[in-house]
Design a protein around this motif. Structure first.
Motif, PDB file in Angstrom:
ATOM      1  N   ALA A  83      11.197   1.546  -8.920  1.00 24.59           N
ATOM      2  CA  ALA A  83      12.280   1.253  -7.970  1.00 24.59           C
ATOM      3  C   ALA A  83      12.874  -0.124  -8.246  1.00 24.59           C
ATOM      4  N   LYS A  84      12.004  -1.099  -8.532  1.00 18.36           N
ATOM      5  CA  LYS A  84      12.484  -2.461  -8.793  1.00 18.36           C
ATOM      6  C   LYS A  84      13.411  -2.497  -9.998  1.00 18.36           C
TER       7      LYS A  84
ATOM      8  N   TYR B 192       0.798  -1.238   0.000  1.00 16.71           N
ATOM      9  CA  TYR B 192       0.000   0.000   0.000  1.00 16.71           C
ATOM     10  C   TYR B 192       0.829   1.285   0.000  1.00 16.71           C
ATOM     11  N   GLY B 193       2.155   1.171   0.170  1.00 20.37           N
ATOM     12  CA  GLY B 193       3.002   2.353   0.055  1.00 20.37           C
ATOM     13  C   GLY B 193       3.220   3.113   1.353  1.00 20.37           C
TER      14      GLY B 193
ATOM     15  N   GLU C  22      15.003   8.026  -2.359  1.00 16.76           N
ATOM     16  CA  GLU C  22      14.126   9.066  -1.806  1.00 16.76           C
ATOM     17  C   GLU C  22      12.657   8.665  -1.931  1.00 16.76           C
ATOM     18  N   ALA C  23      12.321   8.002  -3.048  1.00 18.75           N
ATOM     19  CA  ALA C  23      10.922   7.680  -3.322  1.00 18.75           C
ATOM     20  C   ALA C  23      10.387   6.576  -2.425  1.00 18.75           C
TER      21      ALA C  23
ATOM     22  N   TRP D 256       1.378   3.989  -5.854  1.00 20.86           N
ATOM     23  CA  TRP D 256       2.447   3.225  -5.193  1.00 20.86           C
ATOM     24  C   TRP D 256       2.949   2.099  -6.101  1.00 20.86           C
ATOM     25  N   GLU D 257       2.027   1.472  -6.827  1.00 24.23           N
ATOM     26  CA  GLU D 257       2.414   0.369  -7.721  1.00 24.23           C
ATOM     27  C   GLU D 257       3.420   0.866  -8.755  1.00 24.23           C
ATOM     28  N   LYS D 258       3.163   2.078  -9.297  1.00 30.00           N
ATOM     29  CA  LYS D 258       4.084   2.665 -10.297  1.00 30.00           C
ATOM     30  C   LYS D 258       5.448   2.946  -9.662  1.00 30.00           C
ATOM     31  N   THR D 259       5.430   3.565  -8.456  1.00 29.48           N
ATOM     32  CA  THR D 259       6.685   3.891  -7.749  1.00 29.48           C
ATOM     33  C   THR D 259       7.491   2.619  -7.506  1.00 29.48           C
TER      34      THR D 259
END
Length: 810
Positions: free
Chosen positions: A231-232, A160-161, A642-643, A224-227
């Motif tokens: 990141a991955k 959920y971020g 940072e994200a 959050w899914e996009k972030t």
């Protein structure tokens, strides 16, 4: 007859009598009003106050200690505080003048009997080895176990971020009390996460020094899914580079040292203290590395004074026993001199030649040492960066030990890199610099941790305060009054003598001496040695004392303008005091709070927060947040960190590296609904942080042996476990096994338990037949297994379920 005649005589003569046994005959129950004594968690001033209060009330106090050394140290501490002491062997002895009786024995926990004014203390009621139960796997030496999580802190939930932690909540679910952590998201959204799923939640650690925090995520959207996907991708690229680097280094062949011989065992036995569990583990890990074919490159981290030097000496001795030479690289001349003395004293019974190379020696002396080293006559060479000079050579160097790597400049580090290529390297550090930590965390550099303090070590009492002459005078007077010595750190050479004059003015009886790095070598060493020999009470110094000078009598530290120092530096300085069983004090003098920069405020806050023992790692983690995660492999990663926060970034990196190495990575979180009570009761463990710590550890275990360790630690610290915690431990084991077997969910309906397996499950289906027979079970083609378990209590049901999964995973 219950007692034989002779024993009856002894019982009559020696037994302790309690009046309450003389209750009226009609009473069937005898109640003893025993009470537990307070636990002082190393807070010795409070313990001393409590003892004085008991003595004023004419209570009798008995303290059980594990060995004579601890008893002697505690006796000294009590006498210093004007508390009379009686060292006795008999628990029946009645101290004639209400002295505190010190006995030897393993009392598991203290208790009092107020009616008879009796108090019994166990050693662990007073001294505690660790404040919070922390036992981490080596891959993640300081991922937060939530012992420092507070309401208002940002956290990252895998699904959920980024949200805000608001506290623990208790709710009734299907008639059972359950605990959840409450997370708040954007626009007032709220999420309750069951405590058994805390493996999905990480503390959000900033990756930069700025005060700004990221925006909160909104539930029910795909931000959050996009972030996370971005990141991955970024992390996978870094992981590939790191793994290739690691593979290249691993491919380098080194010298495999022989396995331990008789002399190595004898050398180990001559150590005058008892090794801590962490020390023994580190010694084993280093020994295994040295005996392997590839070159060792290990980081040994431990708080100041936790026994890293002893571990390094064992490694150096092993190298010498194999006919190789060892070099010990120190950041300061004074530390090199101290190591020389320590190594020589420790190896005096063995044919090992230890020499030093520092600026304190004459040119002729240096030349002789260099010549002998080149010929192989010197077994262990200790020195500053002087030993990296081109003229210094070795006949057959096998081991390089680097003490506090972050203190060396770029040029020196390049020279170390050249040396590192073919020999075994051991790096010692108390607060590793972030870059070193990043590499260790990623599982790409071997790391050994010493987190257990020596048995009677006390946490340093830390005070951050604006400059106050009265406070300084009182701190110096108090330390001199108890026969101790004081460090005053002032990092400006220009006016260091004025500070020394100020101390003399404030405390005329104090014998004060000043030192700094620009003094001539012989003069510096003479003053330092005079201070060690107690010819002076106060040493006013620049940060030259920061590394490694071990003077047990120095137990008060005053640092002027503490806001100008880095966190690692302040931590090192504080580690110079508190190296004995006395309570030590550190005073960090700063300008008024309003004048401090946000960065300085963060640093000093972190230092106060982590004043407990063994906190070097969490402090280094905070340093990563404050200074920025540094350049792991180039600045391009900074935005990604940072994200998602440093801790979640490291989790992703860890997973990516394990995947590339072909190790299993369990991403799925099994859903388990067995309708059992799995909470930590508040009356057993009222502190929210300790409950969170226990939940987080059990949700994140990587090995079933961790369950037994956690059980032992909890019993040891908090007493016998109530049923819900026994259930929680079994639940932790169940969840770990379910993850390994790729089980989607486990549900209970009355006495039937239904297991739903994912298609990729590694289960050996041939084992299922016997289970289906035994438990009148069924199995569908979709991988749903239903068993009629026989357990009638929650604990038996959990045991049976764990047993089923154990059978399937063998």
């Amino acid at each position: 007859e219950i007692f034989p005649p002779r024993l009856l005589q002894r019982v009559r003569k020696e037994a302790v009598r309690f009046e309450e046994l003389g209750a009226p005959a009609r009473k069937k129950v005898f109640s003893f009003s025993f009470q537990p004594v307070p636990r002082f968690e190393n807070r010795i001033p409070f313990f001393l106050q409590y003892l004085k209060k008991l003595q004023a009330e004419r209570d009798l106090c008995y303290i059980y200690l594990s060995n004579t050394g601890t008893r002697q140290r505690l006796a000294t501490l009590l006498r210093e505080s004007e508390i009379p002491v009686l060292e006795t062997e008999s628990p029946l002895a009645v101290p004639p003048r209400s002295e505190v009786a010190l006995l030897l024995g393993a009392l598991p926990g203290g208790f009092s009997y107020p009616k008879e004014k009796l108090n019994f203390f166990a050693e662990k009621d007073i001294f505690t080895e660790e404040k919070v139960i922390v036992n981490r796997s080596s891959r993640r030496p300081f991922f937060s176990q939530f012992q420092d999580l507070r309401a208002g802190d940002y956290v990252v939930h895998t699904d959920y971020g980024i949200g805000v932690f608001r506290g623990l909540q208790r709710l009734e679910v299907e008639g059972k009390g359950r605990e959840f952590i409450e997370l708040h998201y954007r626009d007032g959204d709220m999420l309750l996460v069951p405590v058994e799923d805390l493996n999905l939640v990480q503390k959000f650690s900033k990756a930069g020094p700025g005060p700004e925090l990221p925006p909160l995520d909104k539930l029910g959207t795909n931000t959050w899914e996009k972030t996370r996907t971005r990141a991955k991708k970024a992390v996978e690229a870094v992981a590939k580079e790191l793994v290739e680097l690691y593979a290249r280094r691993r491919a380098l062949k080194g010298h495999p040292f022989s396995s331990a011989g008789i002399w190595e065992e004898e050398f180990g036995k001559t150590f005058e203290y008892e090794e801590t569990e962490d020390q023994l583990r580190s010694i084993r890990e280093i020994r295994d590395d040295m005996e392997a074919e590839r070159s060792m490159d290990r980081l040994l981290c431990g708080d100041v004074g936790y026994g890293k030097t002893e571990v390094a000496m064992r490694a150096a001795f092993k190298a010498v026993m194999d006919g190789k030479q060892a070099a010990i690289l120190c950041p300061t001349t004074v530390l090199a001199s101290q190591h020389l003395k320590t190594f020589r004293d420790r190896m005096v019974l063995f044919p090992v030649r230890v020499e030093a190379l520092t600026r304190l020696q004459t040119v002729r002396e240096q030349k002789a040492v260099v010549e002998d080293c080149r010929k192989g006559f010197v077994d262990i060479l200790i020195g500053t960066h002087r030993i990296l000079s081109k003229d210094v050579g070795f006949k057959d160097l096998g081991l390089l030990v680097i003490d506090e790597e972050q203190r060396f400049g770029v040029g020196h580090k390049e020279r170390i890199k050249q040396l590192k290529a073919t020999i075994d390297v051991l790096t010692l550090t108390a607060t590793p610099i972030p870059r070193t930590l990043n590499m260790s965390l990623s599982g790409l550099r071997d790391i050994s941790l010493i987190e257990t303090p020596p048995r009677d070590r006390l946490a340093v009492h830390t005070v951050v305060t604006p400059f106050n002459a009265k406070l300084i005078a009182s701190a110096v007077r108090q330390e001199i009054g108890r026969g101790g010595q004081v460090y005053v750190i002032h990092n400006r050479i220009e006016d260091i003598d004025k500070v020394a004059e100020l101390i003399v003015k404030l405390v005329p009886q104090a014998r004060v001496v000043a030192i700094h790095g620009r003094m001539g070598g012989p003069a510096l060493e003479k003053r330092m040695l005079d201070f060690v020999d107690r010819k002076y009470d106060v040493l006013v110094s620049t940060t030259i004392v920061e590394n490694g000078i071990d003077i047990p009598l120095v137990n008060t530290l005053i640092v002027d303008r503490a806001d100008l120092y880095g966190l690692a530096q302040l931590y090192q300085l504080r580690g110079r005091v508190g190296r004995s069983s006395r309570q030590a004090y550190a005073y960090f003098l700063v300008p008024p709070y309003i004048e401090l920069t946000p960065l300085a405020r963060e640093r000093l806050k972190a230092l106060k927060e982590f004043s407990e023992l063994g906190s070097g790692f969490r402090l280094a983690a905070r340093d990563l947040e404050i200074r920025g995660a540094g350049n792991l492999l180039g600045h391009r990663q900074h935005g990604t960190m940072e994200a998602v926060g440093f801790e979640y970034y490291m989790k992703l990196l860890d997973q990516a590296i394990r995947e590339l190495k072909g190790e299993p990575v369990e991403e799925e979180n099994p859903e388990i609904h067995l309708k059992v009570d799995i909470r930590v009761p508040e009356d057993y463990l009222p502190q929210v942080n300790l409950r969170l710590n226990l939940y987080k550890r059990l949700a994140s275990i990587e090995d079933l042996t961790e369950i037994d360790r956690i059980r032992q630690e909890a019993i040891d610290r908090f007493g016998p476990l109530p049923d819900p915690i026994e259930n929680l431990l079994r639940y932790g084991a169940l969840k770990h096994l379910a993850k390994r077997l790729r089980i989607r969910s486990i549900d209970r309906s009355e006495h039937r338990v239904v297991f739903r397996f994912r298609p990729q499950t590694p289960v050996d289906w041939s084992r299922v037949t016997s289970l289906l027979k035994r438990y009148s079970g069924s199995l569908s083609p979709e991988g749903v297994m239903s068993l009629a378990l026989r357990g009638t209590t929650e604990r038996v049901l959990l045991d049976e379920t764990v047993g089923v999964l154990m059978e399937l995973s063998n």
